[in-house]
Design an enzyme around this catalytic site. Structure first.
Site, PDB file in Angstrom:
ATOM      1  N   CYS A 381       0.830  -1.203   0.000  1.00  0.00           N
ATOM      2  CA  CYS A 381       0.000   0.000   0.000  1.00  0.00           C
ATOM      3  C   CYS A 381       0.869   1.259   0.000  1.00  0.00           C
ATOM      4  O   CYS A 381       1.371   1.644  -1.050  1.00  0.00           O
ATOM      5  CB  CYS A 381      -0.983  -0.038   1.171  1.00  0.00           C
ATOM      6  N   HIS A 507      -3.473  -4.985   0.508  1.00  0.00           N
ATOM      7  CA  HIS A 507      -2.727  -5.567   1.633  1.00  0.00           C
ATOM      8  C   HIS A 507      -2.786  -7.091   1.565  1.00  0.00           C
ATOM      9  O   HIS A 507      -3.684  -7.705   2.161  1.00  0.00           O
ATOM     10  CB  HIS A 507      -3.336  -5.096   2.957  1.00  0.00           C
ATOM     11  N   GLU A 509      -1.152  -9.146   3.096  1.00  0.00           N
ATOM     12  CA  GLU A 509      -0.916  -9.761   4.414  1.00  0.00           C
ATOM     13  C   GLU A 509      -2.196 -10.212   5.109  1.00  0.00           C
ATOM     14  O   GLU A 509      -2.151 -11.033   6.011  1.00  0.00           O
ATOM     15  CB  GLU A 509      -0.110  -8.815   5.325  1.00  0.00           C
TER      16      GLU A 509
END
Ligand code: GLN
Length: 556
Positions: A381, A507, A509
């Site tokens: 990001c 994102h 993650e």
């Protein structure tokens, strides 16, 4: 009939209630049961989206764009079940709802009170979680510690739940701490006894006590706790501090918690299958070497701020049979002069998400170092945005290139506010949030990492790559390897002639799972391993700094 498991915590905070609730979810899921987990947070904010990472750690984003407590990350990672907006309830949401209804006149002149109006609304949210998921078991974690004033309405609501849905369909798990006294070399049970008494005084009689300790818990202590806590002996579960949180489901299973819950709640369960989980823990504990990653952010003193990023790196490293060593580096005090000193040992560099100007120039210097020194780089990001600013400044030669976030009146906004964000003044829940599709460009490293043409990833941002700069940056070697299906929005950028330098507007993650590590992280670690070999570093590296780098300069 839905079964409800309520998890409360006592004695102190930070005992790992979220990991424990998530682990209970895992051992039930391992028995073929469908499980969802809900978190009830006592604070008055409507959601954690507006809270500082210093206060709250990371904001975890769900598929539907709900901004939630980081414990929901544990729930999703441990159970591998995607959660939706009902999964995180706060006092703020409950009161906002009741006050809206009161203003509308819904209460017909009645006095609006904590009991029954607030507690009914809490229970409605718990039932909503059950109905919307259709799960066999709903696990409900109550944030905070028993004894806090602000969690009382939640405790009262879960107390009533037993009356509403029946003793056989509810189970109360209470997590406590057995503190260690060095002078006498013993663990103490008294705080646990007090905490159970506190719970009982509000009408909740715990069925299960999970006892955390940093030292070995002997059986006589468990006998004593069962007696004083008035809990079945087999339902007093020791949980000693482990080297990895992923061991917790196995510890609870071995202590018999899974069997106990199945019997207690009369669940129609299969024999537990935790083989893949055991393999994961074995892999985490027996690495064949190390990989050293520099994480350059501004909240590095507080690892919770980057929790999902850390877990994503950990899962990816474990999938390569490697131990993850992280250097937490504070970008605020990093500059072109000393960046090399701090990043010289890194096999790979991550610049995670972030907001605001503070620490930005250090991140841009980091991106420059990674690009010029050909060190694998993963930008998340904001990490993509600084990578693009750096490229515009030093490859395109536009020294003024910046983001409108850091310099609102810049005439070189290579990163600009998204069109539909213009005029948005409310801060809460107004970013571009949640899952959106991303189409991958054939022949790029990103496409290669994913192995498919289209993916869906979770977002949380207001700014984007300015389309006016897309072509001139591409002409200089920036590859826009992921785009929204309309092509209008850049989702991934990578540097064409770099071994592995990729940034995503989303994102990744949030979508990593221990046994399904995220492809971008897996490939990033693979590139880092190659870089490590090229640099001639051995299989293992000295322990990384425990404290964030630069702290020693007295700058923290
Ligand atoms: N501050 C940037 C934006 O709003 C990046 C956000 C992030 O990293 N999550 O676009």
């Amino acid at each position: 009939m839905t079964r409800y498991i309520f998890c409360t915590g006592g004695v102190v905070s930070s005992l790992g209630k979220g990991v424990t609730a998530a682990s209970v979810g895992r051992i039930l899921k391992a028995r073929g049961l469908s499980v969802v987990i809900q978190k009830l947070d006592p604070y008055i904010n409507v959601d954690p989206g507006t809270m500082s990472p210093y206060q709250h750690g990371e904001v975890y984003v769900l598929e539907d764009g709900t901004e939630t407590d980081l414990d929901l990350g544990h729930y999703e990672r441990f159970t591998d079940v995607n959660l939706f907006r009902h999964a995180n309830v706060t006092t703020g949401q409950i009161y906002a709802e009741i006050i809206t209804r009161e203003r509308r006149g819904d209460f017909l002149g009645g006095t609006v009170q904590v009991i029954p109006h607030i507690t009914d609304e809490i229970k409605r949210r718990i039932h909503l979680m059950a109905q919307s998921s259709g799960a066999d078991v709903v696990i409900v974690e109550i944030g905070g510690t028993v004894g806090d004033i602000e969690s009382l309405p939640f405790l009262e609501a879960i107390r009533q739940m037993r009356k509403d849905v029946g003793v056989d369909n509810t189970c109360y798990i209470h997590l406590t701490l057995l503190p260690y006294i060095r002078a006498t070399d013993e663990l103490k049970t008294k705080p646990t006894q007090h905490s159970v008494r506190e719970l009982r005084s509000i009408g909740i009689h715990p069925d299960v006590l999970i006892c955390r300790a940093d030292y070995t818990i002997t059986p006589d202590l468990l006998d004593k706790i069962a007696l004083f806590g008035d809990v079945d002996r087999e339902a007093v579960i020791p949980l000693e501090t482990s080297d990895t949180i992923y061991d917790v489901p196995l510890t609870l299973e071995e202590a018999g918690l899974g069997e106990y819950l199945v019997r207690r709640l009369r669940l129609d369960a299969e024999p537990p299958d935790l083989d893949d989980w055991r393999d994961l823990v074995t892999r985490l504990r027996n690495p064949e070497g190390d990989v050293r990653i520099a994480l350059v952010g501004k909240y590095v003193g507080l690892h919770d701020a980057y929790l999902s990023v850390h877990e994503a790196l950990l899962h990816a490293a474990a999938s390569h049979g490697l131990r993850l060593v992280v250097d937490w580096i504070d970008s605020e005090h990093l500059d072109e002069q000393d960046v090399a000193v701090h990043l010289a040992q890194a096999d790979g560099i991550v610049v995670p998400g972030g907001f605001g100007e503070r620490g930005i120039e250090g991140k841009i210097a980091t991106a420059r170092y990674a690009r010029e020194q050909e060190v694998p780089y993963l930008g998340l990001c904001l990490g993509l945005q600084v990578m693009v600013i750096e490229f515009a400044r030093h490859v395109l030669g536009d020294e003024q290139a910046n983001s409108a976030e850091f310099m609102p009146d810049t005439t070189h906004p290579v990163i600009d506010l998204m069109l539909d964000q213009k005029g948005v003044t409310d801060k809460g829940g107004t970013m571009r949030l949640g899952a959106y599709p991303c189409v991958l460009q054939e022949g790029t490293k990103s496409r290669q990492a994913y192995g498919v043409d289209e993916v869906s990833e979770r977002h949380r941002h207001r700014y984007e790559i300015n389309n006016a700069y897309r072509e001139i940056l591409a002409n200089k070697g920036m590859v826009w390897s992921g785009r929204s299906p309309s092509g209008h929005l850049v989702e991934i950028g990578e540097i064409g002639d770099h071994p592995w330098m990729i940034g995503s507007q989303f994102h990744p993650e949030f979508k990593t799972r221990p046994n399904r590590p995220h492809p971008l992280f897996v490939e990033f670690i693979r590139a880092a391993v190659e870089h490590r070999a090229k640099e001639g570093r051995g299989a293992s590296c000295p322990e990384a700094d425990v404290a964030p780098r630069l702290a020693s300069k007295g700058l923290m």
